[in-house]
Scaffold this motif. Structure first.
Motif, PDB file in Angstrom:
ATOM      1  N   ALA A   1      10.663  18.154  -2.617  1.00 50.75           N
ATOM      2  CA  ALA A   1      10.496  18.612  -4.000  1.00 50.75           C
ATOM      3  C   ALA A   1       9.089  19.138  -4.250  1.00 50.75           C
ATOM      4  CB  ALA A   1      10.819  17.477  -4.974  1.00 50.75           C
ATOM      5  N   ALA A   2       8.112  18.619  -3.502  1.00 50.51           N
ATOM      6  CA  ALA A   2       6.727  19.066  -3.650  1.00 50.51           C
ATOM      7  C   ALA A   2       6.464  20.364  -2.886  1.00 50.51           C
ATOM      8  CB  ALA A   2       5.767  17.973  -3.173  1.00 50.51           C
ATOM      9  N   GLY A   3       7.496  20.875  -2.217  1.00 47.28           N
ATOM     10  CA  GLY A   3       7.340  22.130  -1.491  1.00 47.28           C
ATOM     11  C   GLY A   3       6.756  21.979  -0.101  1.00 47.28           C
TER      12      GLY A   3
ATOM     13  N   ASP B   1       5.303   7.222  -1.124  1.00 48.93           N
ATOM     14  CA  ASP B   1       6.074   7.007  -2.344  1.00 48.93           C
ATOM     15  C   ASP B   1       7.078   8.135  -2.562  1.00 48.93           C
ATOM     16  OD1 ASP B   1       6.604   5.444  -4.654  1.00 48.93           O
ATOM     17  OD2 ASP B   1       5.468   6.863  -5.867  1.00 48.93           O
ATOM     18  N   GLY B   2       8.351   7.770  -2.719  1.00 48.43           N
ATOM     19  CA  GLY B   2       9.389   8.757  -2.986  1.00 48.43           C
ATOM     20  C   GLY B   2       9.990   9.386  -1.750  1.00 48.43           C
ATOM     21  N   GLY B   3       9.370   9.195  -0.596  1.00 48.94           N
ATOM     22  CA  GLY B   3       9.927   9.643   0.672  1.00 48.94           C
ATOM     23  C   GLY B   3      10.120  11.143   0.803  1.00 48.94           C
ATOM     24  N   MET B   4      11.076  11.482   1.671  1.00 48.38           N
ATOM     25  CA  MET B   4      11.337  12.888   1.976  1.00 48.38           C
ATOM     26  C   MET B   4      11.898  13.646   0.775  1.00 48.38           C
ATOM     27  SD  MET B   4      10.300  13.777   4.973  1.00 48.38           S
ATOM     28  CE  MET B   4      11.133  15.361   5.133  1.00 48.38           C
ATOM     29  N   GLN B   5      12.528  12.949  -0.157  1.00 46.18           N
ATOM     30  CA  GLN B   5      13.013  13.631  -1.359  1.00 46.18           C
ATOM     31  C   GLN B   5      11.844  14.219  -2.138  1.00 46.18           C
ATOM     32  OE1 GLN B   5      15.319  10.388  -3.084  1.00 46.18           O
ATOM     33  NE2 GLN B   5      17.203  11.468  -2.566  1.00 46.18           N
ATOM     34  N   VAL B   6      10.790  13.441  -2.313  1.00 42.88           N
ATOM     35  CA  VAL B   6       9.611  13.928  -3.025  1.00 42.88           C
ATOM     36  C   VAL B   6       8.858  14.934  -2.158  1.00 42.88           C
ATOM     37  CG1 VAL B   6       7.398  13.242  -4.019  1.00 42.88           C
ATOM     38  CG2 VAL B   6       9.435  11.890  -4.491  1.00 42.88           C
TER      39      VAL B   6
ATOM     40  N   PRO C   1       0.837  -1.201   0.000  1.00 42.42           N
ATOM     41  CA  PRO C   1       0.000   0.000   0.000  1.00 42.42           C
ATOM     42  C   PRO C   1       0.873   1.254   0.000  1.00 42.42           C
ATOM     43  CG  PRO C   1      -0.143  -1.146   2.128  1.00 42.42           C
ATOM     44  CD  PRO C   1       0.727  -1.975   1.226  1.00 42.42           C
ATOM     45  N   THR C   2       0.624   2.139  -0.955  1.00 43.16           N
ATOM     46  CA  THR C   2       1.406   3.372  -1.053  1.00 43.16           C
ATOM     47  C   THR C   2       0.483   4.570  -1.190  1.00 43.16           C
ATOM     48  OG1 THR C   2       1.588   3.216  -3.449  1.00 43.16           O
ATOM     49  CG2 THR C   2       3.360   2.214  -2.178  1.00 43.16           C
ATOM     50  N   VAL C   3       1.042   5.733  -0.904  1.00 38.43           N
ATOM     51  CA  VAL C   3       0.332   6.993  -1.053  1.00 38.43           C
ATOM     52  C   VAL C   3       1.319   8.006  -1.614  1.00 38.43           C
ATOM     53  CG1 VAL C   3       0.808   7.782   1.319  1.00 38.43           C
ATOM     54  CG2 VAL C   3      -1.211   8.629   0.115  1.00 38.43           C
ATOM     55  N   GLU C   4       0.808   8.896  -2.434  1.00 35.32           N
ATOM     56  CA  GLU C   4       1.637   9.969  -2.986  1.00 35.32           C
ATOM     57  C   GLU C   4       1.736  11.105  -1.967  1.00 35.32           C
ATOM     58  OE1 GLU C   4       3.113   9.708  -6.003  1.00 35.32           O
ATOM     59  OE2 GLU C   4       2.183   7.726  -6.232  1.00 35.32           O
ATOM     60  N   VAL C   5       2.869  11.788  -1.954  1.00 32.37           N
ATOM     61  CA  VAL C   5       3.056  12.929  -1.063  1.00 32.37           C
ATOM     62  C   VAL C   5       1.942  13.947  -1.268  1.00 32.37           C
ATOM     63  CG1 VAL C   5       4.529  14.947  -0.647  1.00 32.37           C
ATOM     64  CG2 VAL C   5       5.547  12.669  -0.763  1.00 32.37           C
ATOM     65  N   THR C   6       1.553  14.170  -2.512  1.00 35.85           N
ATOM     66  CA  THR C   6       0.538  15.180  -2.810  1.00 35.85           C
ATOM     67  C   THR C   6      -0.841  14.800  -2.264  1.00 35.85           C
ATOM     68  OG1 THR C   6       0.260  14.148  -4.979  1.00 35.85           O
ATOM     69  CG2 THR C   6       1.716  16.073  -4.850  1.00 35.85           C
TER      70      THR C   6
END
Length: 109
Positions: A93-95, A85-90, A2-7
């Motif tokens: 990057a997403a602000g 998904d993508g962790g702290m890097q994303v 199970p994953t979720v996008e930062v956004t």
């Protein structure tokens, strides 16, 4: 997995950061619970005490690999957990805000 996008994360979602201490101190999401993956099994009780009853646990690390391992463990324990998904890097990057322990602007190590 199970994953979720930062956004898709909301400000009040429960966030578990499993990065190591030096990564956490450089910068983290404000309000996140920090339990390094290297100490996770021994400190598991801290998660069950801190997480709101029946709250989904959003697990985050630098890029998603370590948090995926912890997410799988939590799901096996019957916890509603998802990997960010993508962790702290994303996240950065997403602000989304990254702070250090003093609440000042931080960075992802």
């Amino acid at each position: 997995m199970p994953t979720v996008e930062v956004t898709d994360l909301k400000d009040d979602d429960f966030l578990l950061d499993v990065r190591e201490d030096d990564e956490w101190q450089a910068g983290h999401a404000e309000g996140a619970l920090h339990i390094p993956i290297s100490e996770f099994v021994a400190r598991y009780g801290e998660l069950t005490e801190a997480a709101p009853q029946d709250a989904r646990v959003h697990v985050i690390c630098r890029s998603g690999g370590r948090s995926a391992q912890v997410t799988m463990y939590l799901v096996q324990q019957g916890i509603d957990a998802v990997n960010v998904d993508g962790g702290m890097q994303v996240w950065a990057a997403a602000g989304r805000p990254v702070v250090n322990d003093e609440g000042q602007p931080g960075y992802v190590l």
